[in-house]
Scaffold this active site. Structure first.
Site, PDB file in Angstrom:
ATOM      1  N   PRO A   2       0.799  -1.164  -0.010  1.00 48.52           N
ATOM      2  CG  PRO A   2      -0.879  -1.524   1.637  1.00 48.52           C
ATOM      3  CD  PRO A   2       0.534  -2.107   1.251  1.00 48.52           C
ATOM      4  CD  GLU A   3       2.758   3.421  -4.127  1.00 49.54           C
ATOM      5  OE1 GLU A   3       3.072   4.465  -4.500  1.00 49.54           O
ATOM      6  OE2 GLU A   3       2.973   2.781  -5.384  1.00 49.54           O
ATOM      7  CE  LYS A  52       5.173   3.169   0.961  1.00 52.45           C
ATOM      8  NZ  LYS A  52       6.182   2.236   0.291  1.00 52.45           N
ATOM      9  CG  ASN A 233       7.921  -0.031  -7.668  1.00 52.49           C
ATOM     10  OD1 ASN A 233       8.992   0.839  -7.750  1.00 52.49           O
ATOM     11  ND2 ASN A 233       7.672  -0.869  -8.339  1.00 52.49           N
ATOM     12  NE  ARG A 326       9.074  -2.908  -4.811  1.00 47.34           N
ATOM     13  CZ  ARG A 326       8.017  -2.261  -4.107  1.00 47.34           C
ATOM     14  NH1 ARG A 326       8.229  -1.691  -2.983  1.00 47.34           N
ATOM     15  NH2 ARG A 326       6.852  -2.134  -4.647  1.00 47.34           N
TER      16      ARG A 326
END
Ligand code: ZN
Length: 336
Positions: A2-3, A52, A233, A326
């Site tokens: 989750p962002e 976050k 990301n 990533r």
């Protein structure tokens, strides 16, 4: 993972439906039994997201800190808010001017400065809780209605927060712990600025100072939670494209106005993400294109998850490379 926008939306659920009423806190799975016992029976008096991480303050001064990590999720059921609103492009362009949460002091009282609630449909009703179930993690998913309230815990529920009208089950978090106010302060002090916490102008100065002294590629700095909070990301790739910035440029070599522009873009995108629940990163869309972007991830982004597909601006195939473990996506021409 989750962002930041997701965690702010989760904090909002707690603010609306759990604050001000005693909460039964348990650990159906058992791993958080000792922590749950410290919080059980107290009221939640404040619900905040910083990047976050989620922080819930209880009325006896202890806090619950939760970091969902990659696999974590909250399942809400009962009297909860399901975001039925899907704003049009006109709303999107004004979103940056609204929706900010004010805050006084490092961890002061959070005051909604807009009537976002008026745009959403609370499923609250007088009498028995409604039987809705909503999963909030990387995405939000309305699940099958529950048959009775409260529902039985499903799977390994680390912590269950239960009122007479709503329940929240946490599964698979990276962190779930009770903290004292001093520990909360120490945790937040290590985090980079979050546009929706405190004064964004102060956040901008912190962000610019942190980026401009580091030799690290800007693409890594944007995801460093000590530099700036909440970017993951998707937002990282999209923000760098929006700035037409080479992802590999060391932070200290990125022009100051570009760094400031990245921060202001994050303020705008995060606000829009909190309002819509979607990572909308393309501007100036026609009404049709806007609806497509809301409905489908393939129509939502400039470069994210578009390896080999033509750049929407110049037609060059989008590149992808692993960076810091990533996947990073970018256009080699527009972001040369
Ligand atoms: Zn391009």
């Amino acid at each position: 993972m989750p962002e930041g926008h997701s965690v702010h939306r989760i904090a909002r659920q707690f603010e609306r439906h759990f604050e001000g009423t005693p909460v039964t806190v348990t650990s159906p799975q058992g791993r958080f039994a000792a922590g749950a016992a410290q919080l059980d029976g107290h009221e939640i008096v404040r619900s905040e997201a910083v990047g976050k991480q989620l922080f819930l303050e209880f009325d006896h001064g202890l806090w619950l800190r939760v970091h969902l990590g990659i696999y974590g999720a909250w399942d809400f059921a009962g009297d909860i808010t399901v975001d039925a609103r899907r704003p049009g492009p006109a709303d999107a362009t004004t979103a940056s001017a609204s929706g900010r949460m004010g805050q006084t002091g490092q961890r002061g009282t959070t005051v909604p400065t807009t009537d976002l609630a008026a745009h959403e449909h609370s499923l609250s009703s007088m009498g028995a809780p409604r039987l809705t179930r909503l999963r909030m993690s990387e995405q939000e998913k309305l699940e099958d209605d529950i048959e009775s309230f409260p529902p039985e815990p499903i799977g390994a529920v680390r912590v269950r927060l239960l009122t007479d009208r709503a329940v929240a089950d946490l599964r698979g978090p990276t962190a779930c712990e009770v903290q004292t106010p001093e520990q909360v302060d120490a945790t937040i002090a290590k985090l980079g600025p979050d546009p929706l916490v405190g004064d964004p102008a102060v956040g901008e100065e912190r962000f610019v100072a942190a980026v401009r002294k580091k030799p690290t590629p800007i693409a890594l700095l944007l995801m460093d939670q000590a530099v700036v909070s909440g970017i993951g990301n998707v937002y990282r790739a999209e923000m760098l494209f929006r700035a037409r910035q080479n992802p590999f440029t060391p932070g200290k070599e990125v022009r100051e106005e570009v760094v400031r522009g990245l921060w202001r873009d994050w303020v705008k995108l995060l606000t829009l993400g909190v309002e819509t629940g979607q990572m909308l990163t393309m501007d100036d869309l026609s009404p049709d294109a806007y609806q497509r972007a809301l409905a489908s991830r393939a129509d939502r982004h400039w470069v994210y998850h578009r390896t080999g597909e033509p750049c929407r601006v110049c037609g060059t195939p989008i590149m992808m490379q692993e960076l810091g473990g990533r996947k990073l996506y970018w256009c080699p021409v527009d972001q040369a």
